[in-house]
Scaffold this active site. Structure first.
Site, PDB file in Angstrom:
ATOM      1  N   HIS A 364       7.085   8.617  -5.695  1.00  0.00           N
ATOM      2  CA  HIS A 364       8.362   7.938  -5.485  1.00  0.00           C
ATOM      3  C   HIS A 364       8.849   8.022  -4.054  1.00  0.00           C
ATOM      4  O   HIS A 364       9.516   7.118  -3.568  1.00  0.00           O
ATOM      5  CB  HIS A 364       9.374   8.413  -6.516  1.00  0.00           C
ATOM      6  CG  HIS A 364       9.072   7.811  -7.847  1.00  0.00           C
ATOM      7  ND1 HIS A 364       8.178   8.392  -8.723  1.00  0.00           N
ATOM      8  CD2 HIS A 364       9.453   6.637  -8.387  1.00  0.00           C
ATOM      9  CE1 HIS A 364       8.054   7.601  -9.774  1.00  0.00           C
ATOM     10  NE2 HIS A 364       8.825   6.530  -9.605  1.00  0.00           N
ATOM     11  N   CYS A 676       7.723  -5.184 -11.929  1.00  0.00           N
ATOM     12  CA  CYS A 676       8.472  -4.525 -10.861  1.00  0.00           C
ATOM     13  C   CYS A 676       7.693  -3.381 -10.235  1.00  0.00           C
ATOM     14  O   CYS A 676       8.234  -2.577  -9.490  1.00  0.00           O
ATOM     15  CB  CYS A 676       9.826  -4.039 -11.373  1.00  0.00           C
ATOM     16  SG  CYS A 676       9.692  -2.915 -12.772  1.00  0.00           S
TER      17      CYS A 676
HETATM   18  C1  PEP Z   1       6.428   1.541 -12.315  1.00  0.00           C
HETATM   19  O1  PEP Z   1       6.030   2.541 -12.922  1.00  0.00           O
HETATM   20  O2  PEP Z   1       5.693   0.614 -11.958  1.00  0.00           O
HETATM   21  C2  PEP Z   1       7.852   1.424 -11.950  1.00  0.00           C
HETATM   22  C3  PEP Z   1       8.328   0.314 -11.452  1.00  0.00           C
HETATM   23  O3  PEP Z   1       8.605   2.532 -12.110  1.00  0.00           O
HETATM   24  P1  PEP Z   1       8.550   3.779 -11.135  1.00  0.00           P
HETATM   25  O4  PEP Z   1       7.671   3.433  -9.970  1.00  0.00           O
HETATM   26  O5  PEP Z   1       9.946   4.071 -10.703  1.00  0.00           O
HETATM   27  O6  PEP Z   1       7.975   4.848 -11.980  1.00  0.00           O
END
Ligand code: PEP
Ligand code: MG
Length: 760
Positions: A364, A676
């Site tokens: 993240h 996303c």
């Molecule tokens: C994903 O897992 O692709 C997502 C958009 O969520 P995160 O990256 O915050 O886990």
């Protein structure tokens, strides 16, 4: 045996240089195996020869002199075959090669094992004996184990050895290179600022002080405060402790004596090191010594020294608390682990790059860095952070490498790339008000992912049509406790209001995995398979309900809220989540608020969800694919682990098939499907997803202009042809190459990443 192994590795780890490390290795292995010779040969990349770097038993004058071509001698054979060779009489082996002056002629039996790190043969570890005999199985096993354990240490010593030279010497301009993992694309040239979390003694960087007397004074003050604390604790426990236990407090006080630890720290401060750096060096060296002791009581004292060191550091840090860190222009922040709080701390006009020792390209921290457009290298496990403060660095976020002490040639090379990138970004700005349509008129809505408040303005500036993912955990992560309903409502409004009437998709708290809250630690052996996302919030409806209420309240009068549930793996979680959302909605209606019922959606992020898309779709208003997690779970590759970063293929055939399947299934229920994950922000990835039929692509704002440019540069039939081609392919690297080739063919080559790994 295990104990011996642990001790040798510890000693080698503590060595100050590569040469010292190798000397320890040969001495200790020779002793442990009770052989007459132990030598280590390492590959010299420049000459492509195996050079004898250390020996115990052969002629020490030949260290650095004996060198063998890649498959020369039995040593070369061990390396070429990448497996041990165990010989009763080495001279009878067809590859035997005698180097005059080495003294090898006195030794008959030979056991050589390769030293391999990340699939690369670094060298060969050899033991020899006069007597003609076969080394037995357990000896061979010991040497193989030793070599496997030492490979990482040797690799680390090899790379860090290059930067311990003084900054003025010729060798300092050595382009010392450190490999990590690409975190956020781009190049940064700047000065390292090392940030260590409070009370982390091991992370304290070396730093020259300008006023040693002042540093000395600071140190003495901190020391006195710790002495005082120890006396107070000693006195208050006096009644409850026996004499010998109480004596421990005297031992502590003596450790802090001028003749002991404190004296050594003061000496280093006198030599120009700042107080925390001097403290770290002295404590680390004592801890090393104590942890190698045979006596378990004395070994335990290492913990006491560490504890005393931490206490003194805490007082040193208190003295400077609130004093702002100095950030030079073009700051490259270096930390064991980059946190959102750190990102918020550095003035944005000074921050040009980030280096994180931990984490990987889809951690993240890397996602945040990409959304802020800050070139980043993650997983730089060999980067010697404590030696880097104030150094000039080049950071290559395309290939995931860092160079310290760069030469002018390398600086020119990267300066050109930096300028080209800036030109490309400036050129793409003109697209802001242009629609996202293909050349044959197909409209592809482009939304953004947000987390920080600053993302909103940036996103609007890039022409985003909605927010496809607001990661609500980001504002939670920079707090010291769970934010209240009122506080949450305020931050949510800051996302909803500027975007209204455009839709804003707010994801309910997605903590766990690599996202932890300092005030709600989750410690698990397997955090990515553990208590994450919806699993946490359904277990804590009080947290979930407050959050949903805050979202609903923030949307009052704007009516552009969508709520999304993360990490769902079964329909019960959806039913329960929806029921709680309905409960919060009903409460607010009862309280007299005028709120529009929000659309509710779920994320498809785990393989189980891929096979349940229709069942999910029947329960919600939209589906959004989290391809970051989905890729990690489909490929069984931890998105946070740099060791397996090379296996994290966004364009793996299994991932592409899953993505195609999700759209088709969701559309059977007439439900909108967006994506996303980071793949949507990759120009090639975006074309594939468009061709698959995704209704919305949501990405970080920095990537949006590139994606728009890609979409405007192709026709839908061209995108479909690319999709058909790659769906028939089996090899993820070949797929990536095909995507790049296509972008070049259709005149979009500028959107592919510059190739930097070959250097100038
Ligand atoms: C994903 O897992 O692709 C997502 C958009 O969520 P995160 O990256 O915050 O886990
Ligand atoms: Mg996710």
């Amino acid at each position: 045996m295990l104990d011996m192994l642990r001790k040798i590795v510890q000693q080698v780890n503590a060595a100050k240089s590569l040469d010292a490390a190798l000397d320890i290795i040969v001495k200790r292995i020779q002793q442990a195996m009770n052989t007459q010779v132990c030598s280590v040969y390492l590959l010299d990349p420049a000459s492509q020869q195996y050079v004898m770097m250390a020996t115990e038993g052969l002629n020490p004058k030949m260290v650095g002199q004996v060198s063998l071509a890649l498959s020369e001698g039995v040593v070369g054979k061990v390396a070429a075959r990448a497996e041990p060779i165990n010989l009763e009489d080495a001279s009878k082996h067809p590859s035997y090669y005698y180097v005059a002056g080495s003294g090898e002629e006195n030794f008959t039996s030979f056991l050589g094992v390769p030293i391999i790190h990340q699939r690369k043969v670094l060298g060969v570890l050899v033991v020899q004996e006069q007597r003609q005999r076969h080394f037995n199985e357990s000896e061979e096993a010991f040497l193989v184990t030793m070599s496997a354990q030492l490979a990482g240490v040797i690799a680390h010593a090899e790379v860090t050895g290059g930067v311990t030279v003084t900054p003025d010497s010729d060798k300092a301009r050595s382009d010392a290179k450190f490999d990590g993992v690409a975190g956020a694309p781009g190049v940064a040239i700047g000065t390292a600022v090392v940030i260590a979390p409070p009370a982390d003694l091991d992370g304290v960087p070396d730093q020259q002080s300008e006023a040693p007397e002042l540093e000395l004074q600071r140190f003495e003050e901190a020391l006195e405060q710790v002495r005082h604390d120890i006396r107070v604790v000693g006195r208050s426990l006096a009644k409850r402790l026996k004499g010998e236990e109480q004596a421990l407090f005297d031992v502590y006080l003596r450790m802090l004596d001028d003749n002991a630890l404190a004296g050594e720290v003061m000496e280093l401060i006198g030599q120009g090191q700042w107080a925390p750096g001097a403290l770290r060096q002295v404590v680390q060296s004592h801890v090393q010594k104590f942890s190698l002791m045979e006596d378990p009581y004395l070994r335990e004292r290492a913990t006491d020294i560490k504890d005393l060191g931490r206490r003194v550091l805490a007082y040193l840090q208190k003295q400077t608390a609130g004093r702002p860190t100095q950030y030079p222009d073009n700051t490259i922040v270096v930390a064991e682990e980059i946190t959102p709080a750190m990102l918020g701390e550095v003035p944005t006009d000074k921050l040009v790059g980030l280096v994180s020792v931990m984490g990987s390209g889809n951690s993240h921290a890397a996602i945040l860095a990409r959304s802020m457009g800050i070139p980043t290298v993650m997983g730089a496990v060999d980067f010697p952070t404590t030696q880097m403060h104030g150094r000039e660095l080049i950071l290559d976020g395309f290939s995931g490498r860092i160079f310290a002490n760069p030469s002018s040639e390398l600086l020119h090379f990267y300066d050109d790339i930096l300028r080209n990138e800036q030109q490309l970004t400036a050129g793409l700005e003109a697209l802001k008000d242009q629609p996202s349509v293909t050349q044959d008129g197909y409209k592809m809505p482009l939304w953004v992912n947000t987390g920080l408040v600053t993302d909103v303005a940036l996103s609007l500036d890039k022409g985003a049509e909605g927010i496809g993912l607001y990661r609500t955990e980001v504002p939670f992560m920079i707090k010291e406790f769970f934010p209240s309903e009122v506080e949450q409502k305020k931050s949510y409004r800051k996302q909803l209001e500027p975007f209204a009437p455009r839709p804003v998709t707010m994801r309910t708290l997605d903590i766990g995995g690599d996202k932890s809250l300092p005030y709600f630690p989750i410690v698990e052996d397997n955090p990515f398979l553990g208590w994450r996302g919806i699993r946490v919030t359904l277990d804590h409806p009080e947290i979930f309900l407050v959050q949903v209420r805050a979202m609903l309240l923030a949307s009052e009068g704007l009516d552009n809220l969508r709520i999304m549930l993360p990490m769902v793996s079964n329909v019960m979680e959806i039913d329960e989540g929806v029921a709680l959302i309905n409960q919060a909605f009903a409460e607010l209606m009862d309280e007299g608020h005028q709120i529009l019922q929000p659309e509710v959606g779920v994320m498809v992020e785990v393989p189980a969800a891929v096979y349940q898309v229709r069942a999910f779709a029947r329960r919600v208003d939209f589906i959004s694919v989290g391809s970051n997690d989905l890729t990690q779970y489909l490929l069984a590759v931890d998105r946070n682990n740099p060791r397996v970063a090379g296996l994290y293929y966004s364009f793996h055939p299994a991932v592409l098939q899953a993505l195609q399947g999700i759209v088709s299934e969701a559309h059977k229920e007439q439900v909108q499907v967006s994506i996303c994950g980071e793949m949507a922000g990759d120009p090639g990835g975006a074309l594939l997803l468009m061709a698959m039929g995704y209704d919305v692509l949501s990405m970080n704002a920095t990537n949006l202009p590139r994606v728009k440019s890609a979409i405007r540069g192709v026709s839908m039939p061209q995108a479909r042809t690319l999709l058909d081609t790659v769906m028939a392919m089996e090899d993820p690297e070949a797929i990536q190459a095909e995507i790049n080739d296509t972008l070049h063919r259709v005149g979009l080559g500028r959107l592919t990443r510059p190739v930097t790994h070959d250097g100038p």
